[in-house]
Design an enzyme around this catalytic site. Structure first.
Site, mmCIF file in Angstrom:
data_model
loop_
_atom_site.group_PDB
_atom_site.id
_atom_site.type_symbol
_atom_site.label_atom_id
_atom_site.label_comp_id
_atom_site.label_asym_id
_atom_site.label_seq_id
_atom_site.Cartn_x
_atom_site.Cartn_y
_atom_site.Cartn_z
ATOM 1 N N ASP A 188 -91.915 -44.818 28.913
ATOM 2 C CA ASP A 188 -90.676 -44.495 28.259
ATOM 3 C C ASP A 188 -89.826 -45.737 28.071
ATOM 4 O O ASP A 188 -88.639 -45.473 27.802
ATOM 5 C CB ASP A 188 -89.984 -43.587 29.284
ATOM 6 C CG ASP A 188 -89.756 -43.985 30.798
ATOM 7 O OD1 ASP A 188 -89.810 -45.236 30.761
ATOM 8 O OD2 ASP A 188 -89.169 -43.346 31.676
ATOM 9 N N HIS A 241 -88.414 -46.875 32.943
ATOM 10 C CA HIS A 241 -88.640 -46.932 34.385
ATOM 11 C C HIS A 241 -89.878 -48.024 34.530
ATOM 12 O O HIS A 241 -90.886 -48.337 33.323
ATOM 13 C CB HIS A 241 -89.698 -45.610 34.845
ATOM 14 C CG HIS A 241 -88.413 -44.554 35.051
ATOM 15 N ND1 HIS A 241 -88.008 -43.650 33.854
ATOM 16 C CD2 HIS A 241 -87.741 -44.081 36.252
ATOM 17 C CE1 HIS A 241 -87.038 -42.792 34.394
ATOM 18 N NE2 HIS A 241 -86.897 -43.084 35.515
ATOM 19 N N SER A 284 -85.339 -43.260 41.606
ATOM 20 C CA SER A 284 -86.745 -42.957 41.262
ATOM 21 C C SER A 284 -87.585 -44.016 41.550
ATOM 22 O O SER A 284 -88.762 -44.130 41.666
ATOM 23 C CB SER A 284 -86.825 -42.529 39.928
ATOM 24 O OG SER A 284 -86.038 -43.655 38.860
#
Length: 265
Positions: free
Chosen positions: A234, A237, A71
């Protein structure tokens, strides 16, 4: 760091082998923390972000830059291209002393582990060959407790294939998972330990395969630990600031790789 909450899949096993949990009570604490981590809501890939973009003056020397990995290679955690690690690297390369016109693309997939790199390498080599490939991988391997030697072997194979295709390769190793605030202690310490082991294996594997390495954990971990703003909502990340820290850490090595690629044209 990477793919939503994959790091909780094998944490029962992590509890059994961790250096932190030496007792049944300790293992129970880790299991509870894994459940809590699983219940969190994590950032998702932003489908509107451009995976292909061109940055820089039209008359500047061209540089084809491709990102591979998890990601991080997509910029999960931010919602503007300019905030992604690829966007920030492209702007730094375009605005730097060498002034490149960067043709940026990403074949990264959120949640990827090192075993997924073979498919990404094949995609990266489709069409016009990139000059420089930046690989950001490892956090999903570390959080799933994959054997470092196994993950490093898949990474080494990917680097070798790219180098055989005359692509310069820069690898950002597993980041400092001890900075992740989405996971409580002592589970966070377990993940940090796993990440450090993997990063060491990655470093030697990449160098042996002919790539260049940036130790993201060592170079940027202290910043992430000190500043919660380097993580997105969150707490797992990176935020725009976090990706900026990584981009600046990668920049000198990417610039050096770009210079080598230019000499080969």
């Amino acid at each position: 760091m990477t793919g939503r909450n994959e790091f909780v899949v094998r944490l029962g096993r992590a509890a059994a082998v961790s250096l932190v949990a030496g007792t049944v009570g300790g293992a129970a604490i880790l299991a509870g923390q894994a459940i809590a981590a699983r219940s969190r809501h994590y950032a998702q890939p932003e489908l509107s972000l451009a995976l292909r973009a061109t940055v820089g003056r039209a008359d500047a020397p061209p540089l084809r830059l491709v990102l591979l990995g998890d990601s991080s290679a997509l910029g999960v955690g931010v919602d503007r291209f300019e905030e992604t690690i690829g966007g920030q690297l492209a702007h730094l390369l375009a605005e730097g002393p060498t002034g490149r016109r960067v043709h940026l693309s990403s074949v990264g997939v959120s949640g990827s582990r090192s075993t997924d790199l073979a498919t990404q390498v094949a995609r990266a080599l489709l069409g016009e060959r990139p000059d420089v490939a930046v690989i950001l991988i490892g956090a999903n391997d570390a959080t799933a407790m994959v054997r470092p030697a196994d993950a490093a072997a898949y990474l080494s194979s990917a680097v070798r294939r790219l180098r055989e295709a005359h692509v310069e390769v820069v690898v950002g190793t597993c980041p400092d998972l001890g900075a992740v605030r989405a996971v409580a202690s002592p589970l966070r310490q377990v993940l940090a330990w796993s990440g450090r082991r993997l990063a060491r294996a990655q470093l030697s594997a990449v160098l042996d395969a002919g790539g260049s390495v940036v130790d993201l954990g060592t170079e940027t971990g202290p910043v992430f630990r000190a500043d919660a703003g380097t993580l997105c909502h969150d707490a797992f990340h990176p935020s725009a600031d976090g990706y900026r820290v990584w981009a600046h850490a990668l920049l000198p090595t990417v610039e050096a790789a770009a210079a080598v690629a230019s000499r080969h044209h």
